[in-house]
Enzyme design. Structure first.
Site, mmCIF file in Angstrom:
data_model
loop_
_atom_site.group_PDB
_atom_site.id
_atom_site.type_symbol
_atom_site.label_atom_id
_atom_site.label_comp_id
_atom_site.label_asym_id
_atom_site.label_seq_id
_atom_site.Cartn_x
_atom_site.Cartn_y
_atom_site.Cartn_z
ATOM 1 C CB SER A 221 75.061 -98.645 -52.065
ATOM 2 O OG SER A 221 73.952 -99.122 -51.328
ATOM 3 C CG HIS B 137 75.005 -96.282 -47.872
ATOM 4 N ND1 HIS B 137 74.992 -97.670 -47.817
ATOM 5 C CD2 HIS B 137 73.966 -95.944 -48.667
ATOM 6 C CE1 HIS B 137 73.999 -98.138 -48.543
ATOM 7 N NE2 HIS B 137 73.355 -97.109 -49.075
ATOM 8 C CG ASN B 138 77.362 -100.326 -46.058
ATOM 9 O OD1 ASN B 138 76.838 -99.700 -46.971
ATOM 10 N ND2 ASN B 138 78.086 -101.405 -46.278
ATOM 11 C CD GLU C 143 72.520 -101.668 -45.951
ATOM 12 O OE1 GLU C 143 72.741 -102.889 -45.819
ATOM 13 O OE2 GLU C 143 73.043 -100.982 -46.851
ATOM 14 C CE LYS D 123 78.177 -99.459 -50.296
ATOM 15 N NZ LYS D 123 78.390 -100.592 -49.419
#
Length: 473
Positions: free
Chosen positions: A128, A185-186, A189, A182
């Site tokens: 990232s 995480h996105n 986001e 990940k």
């Protein structure tokens, strides 16, 4: 010629920047791209770099020192499988394949199991930070066997972002743990970005100019809301369009794109019965934004109040700041809860404090309050919800009234704030000692004899009522 320390396949912008990052740390790097001219152009543009270009996969593999470390940066899905198939006969036992793209974690687990009998090592790695992070130092989330991590650890620690001298990379866990983290995480986001967009929409309705909004976000970036996304938002409002002279923000179509990781996060939440309402609202907001023609047509048919907020601007800024902060905490709380529960199911042994620590630099959601999240899980690794940490508990209590005021103000003015609303709904449901689910259970028992528990009986005992028959015409 000496053998290269590291190899990368796939020279799109992210791949190129990762190569330059690795090379800048003192490693020799071999590169390969299916389109040979792209590889040749990249090498020619960097004549002073310690790069080795290969026209064939055979040349590429032969140029690498053992154990070979090969990172794949191609489109997720079939292209990754195709490259792996091409590499298998060329590599030796103990060589490492790294999938650095945004792969679905179940694909990573499948590939890991597929490669295990071959003796090849495999690690699925979330990266990232976008193009800049790839070049200057990303946050890296590798998942796979410990043995695989030890092979690539020196390179990943060298190229990752550093905060207080600590590399923003750690071994996440086995199997698909890295790509799962990940993915979440996105999802966080997505939530962060939508919340900021809703704050922007409210400010626009209150008559803020782009310069005023730039100043607000710049100020926020010096306090509790300090983050990469707040920082770039403050810059966005100041940029002029060369063609029209208008602010770039005002000529951009209100139709958002997405690459799939947000949807994957929502699907995983549903599959695992985990509430991620803020992330879900953010994903749905992007989908609705894509229906531009329908929205334009609907705007001519449906009635609603004209958005006009007359509140004192300084007071509004304070209220929106609190709403954004509280909703942001909810977004992270939901994502961390998701990782914790799915991690337990897969026996990944996720360390949420360490994950928050590596998100402090390099990645898109890097923010000041990630230090607080790390501290929360270091103090209490068994923390069931981030909001229950004493620091965040106080934040929620202090901000909740302004948060409510902002949601009410938006609703009364016909301004859609799906992520603010979903976050507040989650908070109020979570803090509610008794929800109306008792009526829901009565309805289920009425039409389907699904039974229910009683408040005056031990948990786990189930009861059924012989409800009266409903006569219908």
């Amino acid at each position: 010629m000496s053998k290269s320390d590291f190899g990368l396949i796939g020279l799109a912008v992210m791949g190129q920047n990762l190569v330059l990052n690795v090379e800048s740390r003192g490693f020799q790097v071999s590169v390969y791209n299916r389109t040979t001219s792209k590889m040749e152009g990249f090498v020619a543009e960097n004549p002073d770099k310690n790069l080795v270009g290969a026209k064939t996969l055979e040349e590429f593999v032969e140029s690498l020192a053992q154990p070979r470390k090969v990172m794949i940066m191609v489109q997720a899905g079939g292209p990754v499988d195709a490259v792996i198939e091409d590499l298998i006969p060329l590599l030796d036992k103990g060589d490492l394949i790294i999938d650095g793209g945004n792969s679905l974690y179940t694909d990573t687990e499948r590939r890991s199991a597929y490669l295990e009998p071959t003796g090849l090592l495999f690690i699925g790695t979330g990266v990232s930070g976008g193009e800049e992070g790839a070049l200057k130092g990303p946050s890296i989330m590798p998942g796979g066997p410990k043995e695989s991590w030890e092979v690539i650890k020196p390179v990943f620690e060298a190229i990752s972002a550093k905060v207080d001298g600590v590399p923003c990379v750690t071994h996440i866990g086995p199997g698909g743990a890295g790509h799962y983290v990940k993915m979440v995480h996105n999802g966080i986001e997505y939530g962060d970005m939508q919340l900021i967009c809703e704050a922007y929409q409210i400010f626009k309705a209150a008559g803020f100019t782009n310069d005023e909004m730039a100043a607000v976000f710049e100020d926020w970036n010096t306090g509790d809301l300090e983050s990469y996304l707040i920082q770039i938002t403050s810059k966005i409002f100041t940029i002029k369009d060369e063609e029209t002279g208008q602010a770039v923000i005002d000529v951009i179509m209100d139709r958002a794109g997405q690459k799939g990781t947000g949807r994957w996060t929502v699907m995983s939440g549903v599959e695992n019965a985990i509430v991620i309402s803020t992330i879900n609202a953010a994903v749905e907001a992007r989908i609705l934004s894509s229906k531009k023609a329908e929205r334009v047509a609907a705007s001519e048919k449906f009635e609603g109040p004209a958005a006009k907020i007359d509140l004192d601007k300084a007071e509004l800024v304070k209220k929106v700041k609190d709403a954004l902060y509280a909703s942001k905490v909810v977004s992270y709380a939901q994502g961390l809860d998701m990782m914790q529960k799915v991690g337990e199911e897969h026996n990944w042994g996720l360390d949420l404090g360490s994950i928050a620590r590596i998100w402090r630099g390099g990645c898109i959601i890097r923010a000041r309050f990630l230090n607080r999240i790390t501290e929360a899980y270091e103090k209490n690794p068994e923390l069931t919800n981030l909001m229950l940490d004493p620091f965040f508990n106080e934040v929620m209590n202090e901000t909740q009234q302004n948060w409510r005021d902002v949601v009410a103000l938006a609703v009364s003015n016909g301004i859609a704030v799906p992520a603010f609303s979903a976050s507040l709904g989650y908070y109020d449901s979570y803090r509610c000692e008794r929800l109306p689910a008792n009526l829901l259970q009565a309805q289920r028992d009425f039409f389907g004899a699904h039974t229910y528990e009683r408040i005056d009986k031990p948990a786990g005992e189930w009861f059924h009522t012989d409800w009266p028959e409903v006569v219908t015409d």
